[in-house]
Design a protein around this motif. Structure first.
Motif, PDB file in Angstrom:
ATOM      1  N   ASP A 136       0.860  -1.188   0.000  1.00  0.00           N
ATOM      2  CA  ASP A 136       0.000   0.000   0.000  1.00  0.00           C
ATOM      3  C   ASP A 136       0.894   1.235   0.000  1.00  0.00           C
ATOM      4  N   PHE A 137       0.702   2.102  -0.994  1.00  0.00           N
ATOM      5  CA  PHE A 137       1.545   3.295  -1.102  1.00  0.00           C
ATOM      6  C   PHE A 137       1.353   4.227   0.088  1.00  0.00           C
ATOM      7  N   ASP A 138       0.096   4.414   0.533  1.00  0.00           N
ATOM      8  CA  ASP A 138      -0.146   5.328   1.650  1.00  0.00           C
ATOM      9  C   ASP A 138       0.517   4.829   2.922  1.00  0.00           C
ATOM     10  N   ALA A 139       0.471   3.518   3.143  1.00  0.00           N
ATOM     11  CA  ALA A 139       1.104   2.972   4.340  1.00  0.00           C
ATOM     12  C   ALA A 139       2.630   3.060   4.241  1.00  0.00           C
ATOM     13  N   GLU A 140       3.151   2.991   3.024  1.00  0.00           N
ATOM     14  CA  GLU A 140       4.601   3.013   2.861  1.00  0.00           C
ATOM     15  C   GLU A 140       5.187   4.406   3.116  1.00  0.00           C
ATOM     16  N   VAL A 141       4.439   5.463   2.777  1.00  0.00           N
ATOM     17  CA  VAL A 141       4.948   6.827   2.956  1.00  0.00           C
ATOM     18  C   VAL A 141       4.387   7.480   4.211  1.00  0.00           C
ATOM     19  N   GLU A 142       3.716   6.700   5.052  1.00  0.00           N
ATOM     20  CA  GLU A 142       3.158   7.272   6.279  1.00  0.00           C
ATOM     21  C   GLU A 142       4.289   7.746   7.195  1.00  0.00           C
ATOM     22  N   GLY A 143       4.112   8.943   7.753  1.00  0.00           N
ATOM     23  CA  GLY A 143       5.122   9.509   8.628  1.00  0.00           C
ATOM     24  C   GLY A 143       6.117  10.393   7.928  1.00  0.00           C
ATOM     25  N   LEU A 144       6.149  10.399   6.598  1.00  0.00           N
ATOM     26  CA  LEU A 144       7.063  11.261   5.858  1.00  0.00           C
ATOM     27  C   LEU A 144       6.483  12.666   5.730  1.00  0.00           C
ATOM     28  N   SER A 145       7.334  13.634   5.456  1.00  0.00           N
ATOM     29  CA  SER A 145       6.871  14.998   5.243  1.00  0.00           C
ATOM     30  C   SER A 145       6.153  15.094   3.902  1.00  0.00           C
ATOM     31  N   ARG A 146       5.458  16.215   3.698  1.00  0.00           N
ATOM     32  CA  ARG A 146       4.709  16.393   2.450  1.00  0.00           C
ATOM     33  C   ARG A 146       5.651  16.462   1.254  1.00  0.00           C
ATOM     34  N   VAL A 147       6.828  17.048   1.447  1.00  0.00           N
ATOM     35  CA  VAL A 147       7.792  17.105   0.356  1.00  0.00           C
ATOM     36  C   VAL A 147       8.276  15.708   0.003  1.00  0.00           C
ATOM     37  N   ALA A 190       8.137  10.821  -3.425  1.00  0.00           N
ATOM     38  CA  ALA A 190       7.833   9.393  -3.497  1.00  0.00           C
ATOM     39  C   ALA A 190       6.796   9.105  -4.577  1.00  0.00           C
ATOM     40  N   LEU A 191       5.801   9.985  -4.709  1.00  0.00           N
ATOM     41  CA  LEU A 191       4.797   9.807  -5.763  1.00  0.00           C
ATOM     42  C   LEU A 191       5.430   9.937  -7.148  1.00  0.00           C
ATOM     43  N   LEU A 192       6.375  10.857  -7.300  1.00  0.00           N
ATOM     44  CA  LEU A 192       7.078  10.972  -8.575  1.00  0.00           C
ATOM     45  C   LEU A 192       7.863   9.709  -8.896  1.00  0.00           C
ATOM     46  N   ALA A 193       8.503   9.128  -7.872  1.00  0.00           N
ATOM     47  CA  ALA A 193       9.233   7.881  -8.083  1.00  0.00           C
ATOM     48  C   ALA A 193       8.280   6.760  -8.487  1.00  0.00           C
ATOM     49  N   LEU A 194       7.082   6.735  -7.863  1.00  0.00           N
ATOM     50  CA  LEU A 194       6.092   5.713  -8.209  1.00  0.00           C
ATOM     51  C   LEU A 194       5.648   5.849  -9.662  1.00  0.00           C
ATOM     52  N   LEU A 195       5.417   7.076 -10.103  1.00  0.00           N
ATOM     53  CA  LEU A 195       5.019   7.291 -11.489  1.00  0.00           C
ATOM     54  C   LEU A 195       6.146   6.925 -12.453  1.00  0.00           C
ATOM     55  N   GLU A 196       7.379   7.155 -12.061  1.00  0.00           N
ATOM     56  CA  GLU A 196       8.515   6.804 -12.905  1.00  0.00           C
ATOM     57  C   GLU A 196       8.617   5.294 -13.077  1.00  0.00           C
ATOM     58  N   GLU A 216       7.864  -1.242 -14.653  1.00  0.00           N
ATOM     59  CA  GLU A 216       8.331  -2.131 -13.587  1.00  0.00           C
ATOM     60  C   GLU A 216       7.219  -2.491 -12.614  1.00  0.00           C
ATOM     61  N   ILE A 217       6.207  -1.652 -12.463  1.00  0.00           N
ATOM     62  CA  ILE A 217       5.156  -1.895 -11.485  1.00  0.00           C
ATOM     63  C   ILE A 217       3.804  -1.736 -12.160  1.00  0.00           C
ATOM     64  N   ALA A 218       2.777  -2.154 -11.436  1.00  0.00           N
ATOM     65  CA  ALA A 218       1.384  -1.978 -11.840  1.00  0.00           C
ATOM     66  C   ALA A 218       0.648  -1.306 -10.695  1.00  0.00           C
ATOM     67  N   LEU A 219      -0.246  -0.382 -11.014  1.00  0.00           N
ATOM     68  CA  LEU A 219      -1.002   0.366 -10.017  1.00  0.00           C
ATOM     69  C   LEU A 219      -2.478   0.038 -10.148  1.00  0.00           C
ATOM     70  N   SER A 220      -3.141  -0.018  -9.015  1.00  0.00           N
ATOM     71  CA  SER A 220      -4.580  -0.281  -8.995  1.00  0.00           C
ATOM     72  C   SER A 220      -5.201   0.520  -7.868  1.00  0.00           C
ATOM     73  N   ALA A 254      -9.251   6.131  -3.050  1.00  0.00           N
ATOM     74  CA  ALA A 254      -8.989   4.908  -2.300  1.00  0.00           C
ATOM     75  C   ALA A 254      -7.484   4.663  -2.248  1.00  0.00           C
ATOM     76  N   PRO A 255      -7.017   3.791  -1.342  1.00  0.00           N
ATOM     77  CA  PRO A 255      -5.577   3.506  -1.264  1.00  0.00           C
ATOM     78  C   PRO A 255      -5.034   2.987  -2.595  1.00  0.00           C
ATOM     79  N   ILE A 256      -3.817   3.393  -2.919  1.00  0.00           N
ATOM     80  CA  ILE A 256      -3.159   2.987  -4.152  1.00  0.00           C
ATOM     81  C   ILE A 256      -2.389   1.701  -3.883  1.00  0.00           C
ATOM     82  N   ARG A 257      -2.692   0.649  -4.639  1.00  0.00           N
ATOM     83  CA  ARG A 257      -2.038  -0.644  -4.497  1.00  0.00           C
ATOM     84  C   ARG A 257      -0.931  -0.744  -5.540  1.00  0.00           C
ATOM     85  N   VAL A 258       0.238  -1.115  -5.104  1.00  0.00           N
ATOM     86  CA  VAL A 258       1.394  -1.240  -5.973  1.00  0.00           C
ATOM     87  C   VAL A 258       1.801  -2.699  -6.019  1.00  0.00           C
TER      88      VAL A 258
END
Length: 253
Positions: free
Chosen positions: A195-206, A211-217, A223-227, A233-237
């Motif tokens: 879960d992307f939201d759970a993975e970046v929980e606790g990080l700053s907004r920057v 991290a979202l840019l890295a996910l889109l890259e 390399e990955i699939a998003l759903s 809703a939560p983003i599944r990677v």
């Protein structure tokens, strides 16, 4: 009846040579094609003709503008037959009637302007009362009490230097995108889905934005699939090969 300056205008065009009123007659009788007439040459000839006169005849200029605009419209309709349906193509008789209608409308406007000028001249000796009516109640203007000390305080408040501009936003440090690329790749080597939201929980907004840019890259490189079950809703990677396996199973079924 055309004004004298317009009626005396002689033209020397490739397709016509003679007075301007004769050209109008030939065009309305379809003895000349509008596309063969150089409207620009007519305008230049009229300007030269008016420049040679001692004074500017505004009536003749207005009449000439109406005639030239009608000629331009007829020429445009002849040059663009495909758009004639949208413009409401006119027959030669209708075009002549339309030109006559515009000339009559122009004359009505000119007569109305002359009537307004006459009315203005006739009303020059009349004066109108400016101000309240004689029976209107008189109002007393009362000034509020003036305190020089308050005025001095107001002036001193304007002389206060403005607050310092915050430069805190310039101290932001953006982590590199490669940091999150390696992080997400490492997670996918251990797990097939996260879960992307759970993975970046606790990080700053920057950091979350990077991290979202890295996910889109990673999604762009395949390399990955998003759903996502639904909007917001939560983003599944997951791994890209898992998405292909799911597609193969759906096709085989």
């Amino acid at each position: 009846m055309l004004p004298t300056p317009v009626r005396e205008l002689d033209l020397e065009l490739d397709a016509f040579e003679g007075p301007f009123d004769l050209l109008l007659t030939l065009l309305l009788k379809e003895e000349l094609e509008p596309r063969d007439i150089d409207i620009a040459a007519i305008v230049l000839a009229f300007v030269e003709h008016m420049a040679a006169r001692d004074e500017l005849d505004l009536e003749a200029c207005g009449e000439f503008l109406v005639l030239v605009s009608a000629l331009l419209e007829l020429k445009a309709r002849a040059l663009f037959p495909d758009e004639a349906a949208e413009l409401g193509e006119l027959e030669p008789e209708e075009a002549a009637e339309e030109l006559a209608r515009r000339l009559a409308e122009y004359r009505r406007m000119k007569e109305a302007a002359a009537w307004l000028v006459e009315r203005l001249d006739s009303e020059q000796d009349r004066f109108f009362r400016l101000g309240p009516a004689p029976l209107a109640p008189r109002t007393e203007r009362r000034l509020a009490s003036q305190d020089p000390l308050e005025l001095g305080d107001a002036l001193r408040s304007l002389g206060v230097p403005p607050p310092a501009v915050s430069l805190g936003h310039m101290a932001l440090r953006f982590p590199p995108v490669s940091q999150f690329l390696e992080r997400f790749r490492s997670v996918l080597t251990r797990r097939r889905l996260f879960d992307f939201d759970a993975e970046v929980e606790g990080l700053s907004r920057v950091e979350q934005a990077v991290a979202l840019l890295a996910l889109l890259e990673l999604r762009k490189s395949g390399e990955i699939a998003l759903s996502q079950a639904q909007p917001f809703a939560p983003i599944r990677v997951s791994r890209a090969d898992d998405e292909r396996i799911a597609e193969w199973k759906a096709r085989s079924a």
